[in-house]
Design a protein around this motif. Sequence first.
Motif, PDB file in Angstrom:
ATOM      1  N   SER A  42      -5.321   1.072   2.225  1.00  0.00           N
ATOM      2  CA  SER A  42      -5.087  -0.344   1.930  1.00  0.00           C
ATOM      3  C   SER A  42      -6.149  -0.899   0.983  1.00  0.00           C
ATOM      4  O   SER A  42      -5.842  -1.584  -0.002  1.00  0.00           O
ATOM      5  CB  SER A  42      -5.070  -1.155   3.224  1.00  0.00           C
ATOM      6  OG  SER A  42      -4.022  -0.747   4.071  1.00  0.00           O
TER       7      SER A  42
ATOM      8  N   ASP B 114      -3.093  -2.894  -7.011  1.00  0.00           N
ATOM      9  CA  ASP B 114      -2.245  -3.977  -6.503  1.00  0.00           C
ATOM     10  C   ASP B 114      -2.187  -5.103  -7.541  1.00  0.00           C
ATOM     11  O   ASP B 114      -3.190  -5.775  -7.804  1.00  0.00           O
ATOM     12  CB  ASP B 114      -2.811  -4.498  -5.180  1.00  0.00           C
ATOM     13  CG  ASP B 114      -1.813  -5.365  -4.436  1.00  0.00           C
ATOM     14  OD1 ASP B 114      -0.930  -5.956  -5.093  1.00  0.00           O
ATOM     15  OD2 ASP B 114      -1.911  -5.469  -3.194  1.00  0.00           O
TER      16      ASP B 114
ATOM     17  N   HIS C  41      -2.374 -10.041   2.469  1.00  0.00           N
ATOM     18  CA  HIS C  41      -1.404  -8.991   2.148  1.00  0.00           C
ATOM     19  C   HIS C  41      -1.558  -7.724   2.987  1.00  0.00           C
ATOM     20  O   HIS C  41      -0.646  -6.892   3.008  1.00  0.00           O
ATOM     21  CB  HIS C  41      -1.510  -8.616   0.664  1.00  0.00           C
ATOM     22  CG  HIS C  41      -1.228  -9.761  -0.262  1.00  0.00           C
ATOM     23  ND1 HIS C  41       0.022 -10.331  -0.390  1.00  0.00           N
ATOM     24  CD2 HIS C  41      -2.045 -10.460  -1.103  1.00  0.00           C
ATOM     25  CE1 HIS C  41      -0.029 -11.314  -1.268  1.00  0.00           C
ATOM     26  NE2 HIS C  41      -1.264 -11.415  -1.717  1.00  0.00           N
ATOM     27  N   TYR C  42      -2.722  -7.565   3.650  1.00  0.00           N
ATOM     28  CA  TYR C  42      -2.958  -6.344   4.414  1.00  0.00           C
ATOM     29  C   TYR C  42      -3.463  -6.701   5.803  1.00  0.00           C
ATOM     30  O   TYR C  42      -4.192  -7.685   5.970  1.00  0.00           O
ATOM     31  CB  TYR C  42      -3.981  -5.447   3.708  1.00  0.00           C
ATOM     32  CG  TYR C  42      -3.519  -4.944   2.356  1.00  0.00           C
ATOM     33  CD1 TYR C  42      -2.826  -3.747   2.226  1.00  0.00           C
ATOM     34  CD2 TYR C  42      -3.790  -5.680   1.198  1.00  0.00           C
ATOM     35  CE1 TYR C  42      -2.408  -3.284   0.990  1.00  0.00           C
ATOM     36  CE2 TYR C  42      -3.368  -5.235  -0.042  1.00  0.00           C
ATOM     37  CZ  TYR C  42      -2.682  -4.031  -0.148  1.00  0.00           C
ATOM     38  OH  TYR C  42      -2.269  -3.591  -1.375  1.00  0.00           O
ATOM     39  N   HIS C  43      -3.100  -5.883   6.771  1.00  0.00           N
ATOM     40  CA  HIS C  43      -3.474  -6.142   8.161  1.00  0.00           C
ATOM     41  C   HIS C  43      -4.559  -5.205   8.668  1.00  0.00           C
ATOM     42  O   HIS C  43      -5.055  -5.384   9.781  1.00  0.00           O
ATOM     43  CB  HIS C  43      -2.238  -6.035   9.063  1.00  0.00           C
ATOM     44  CG  HIS C  43      -1.148  -6.987   8.683  1.00  0.00           C
ATOM     45  ND1 HIS C  43      -1.289  -8.360   8.791  1.00  0.00           N
ATOM     46  CD2 HIS C  43       0.098  -6.776   8.179  1.00  0.00           C
ATOM     47  CE1 HIS C  43      -0.179  -8.945   8.383  1.00  0.00           C
ATOM     48  NE2 HIS C  43       0.677  -8.013   7.996  1.00  0.00           N
TER      49      HIS C  43
ATOM     50  N   THR D 238      -8.128  -2.676   7.384  1.00  0.00           N
ATOM     51  CA  THR D 238      -9.041  -2.289   6.308  1.00  0.00           C
ATOM     52  C   THR D 238      -9.225  -0.772   6.289  1.00  0.00           C
ATOM     53  O   THR D 238     -10.347  -0.264   6.333  1.00  0.00           O
ATOM     54  CB  THR D 238     -10.408  -2.993   6.478  1.00  0.00           C
ATOM     55  OG1 THR D 238     -10.895  -2.736   7.812  1.00  0.00           O
ATOM     56  CG2 THR D 238     -10.310  -4.465   6.233  1.00  0.00           C
TER      57      THR D 238
ATOM     58  N   LYS E   1      -5.826   0.694  -2.553  1.00  0.00           N
ATOM     59  CA  LYS E   1      -4.652   0.174  -3.253  1.00  0.00           C
ATOM     60  C   LYS E   1      -4.895  -1.252  -3.725  1.00  0.00           C
ATOM     61  O   LYS E   1      -4.532  -1.618  -4.854  1.00  0.00           O
ATOM     62  CB  LYS E   1      -3.431   0.217  -2.335  1.00  0.00           C
ATOM     63  CG  LYS E   1      -2.158  -0.289  -3.021  1.00  0.00           C
ATOM     64  CD  LYS E   1      -0.947  -0.250  -2.102  1.00  0.00           C
ATOM     65  CE  LYS E   1       0.286  -0.788  -2.819  1.00  0.00           C
ATOM     66  NZ  LYS E   1       1.479  -0.806  -1.935  1.00  0.00           N
ATOM     67  N   PHE E   2      -5.519  -2.062  -2.884  1.00  0.00           N
ATOM     68  CA  PHE E   2      -5.804  -3.454  -3.238  1.00  0.00           C
ATOM     69  C   PHE E   2      -6.755  -3.536  -4.431  1.00  0.00           C
ATOM     70  O   PHE E   2      -6.544  -4.329  -5.350  1.00  0.00           O
ATOM     71  CB  PHE E   2      -6.410  -4.167  -2.025  1.00  0.00           C
ATOM     72  CG  PHE E   2      -6.802  -5.590  -2.276  1.00  0.00           C
ATOM     73  CD1 PHE E   2      -5.835  -6.580  -2.384  1.00  0.00           C
ATOM     74  CD2 PHE E   2      -8.137  -5.954  -2.387  1.00  0.00           C
ATOM     75  CE1 PHE E   2      -6.193  -7.908  -2.608  1.00  0.00           C
ATOM     76  CE2 PHE E   2      -8.500  -7.274  -2.608  1.00  0.00           C
ATOM     77  CZ  PHE E   2      -7.526  -8.255  -2.718  1.00  0.00           C
TER      78      PHE E   2
END
Length: 291
Positions: free
Chosen positions: A37, A45, A29-31, A33, A40-41
């Motif tokens: 991101s 999320d 889901h994320y590109h 670190t 939020k994860f």
Amino acid sequence: RDVAVTGVQTCALPILIKVVGLDNLFNQHYHATDEASVLKFLIGDDRNPGSIVSCIHNARENSRTLREVLPRAAWERINALYLFVNGRSAHMLERARRDNILEEIIERRQAVIGLLGDCMSHDVAYQFIKLGRFIERADMTTRILDINAAVLVPRQQVPEDPAMALLWMGVLKSLHAYQMYRRHASVQVRGEEVVDYLLKDPFFPRTVRYCLDELESCLSELPHHGPPLKLLRIAQRRIAGMNIRGLTSAQRHEYLDAVQADLARVHAEIASEYFNFCEHGPEALKASATG
């Protein structure tokens, strides 16, 4: 909290993902670190079943369906925690407000645990609540120890480096163990002593040994506890036989990895014995009825 050790800040964020074992899900889901991101994860999320918001939502749904089993006050507190988090989920990503909100979540969660311990019958339902809590706690303690050892690998040749003491102090504080470590283990924070304490101390509720002993106590109160109890005792013997002194980081990782595997087998056996029992088929049900 910010890491005040030079050279660790850049790797701290991906390490948080590794601690919870969700590297693959995060990468789906994320590109990048970056701070936004990762936080939020881990915090808000709903695609991550291990995020704070997801866990509290699931706790509310589970307790809502079991309101006749749980004390009414427990349901009210869990629901209040859910509403508190829902109203502040966006602010939890802000540096200025994050710590205070997370501390409030911790305090509210501890209030729920205390209420369950004091106001709920310690019957089979309560034993299952404790089983989940102590399996998760033991696993998280080993993960925090294991990942921190990985951070320290480049510094192993300089054991007097004060940065190492700060990192291990952070481990203790993340488990609320710093004061008890200084009281019962050593006033000096050294890696080997920290690992030994968090694995083997029989009295502090977040050590692996304490968690395993609590799991044994819970299982002894349940029927059909033979298979999971057998696997649990393997894990207990492994912890008792560990000699942390003089181990390299790689050797310590192997030990901790083995303990995590033991916990996973105990978890799977508990699920198989109690939650997936009907999947064993009619013969298992018949044997249980006649046994």
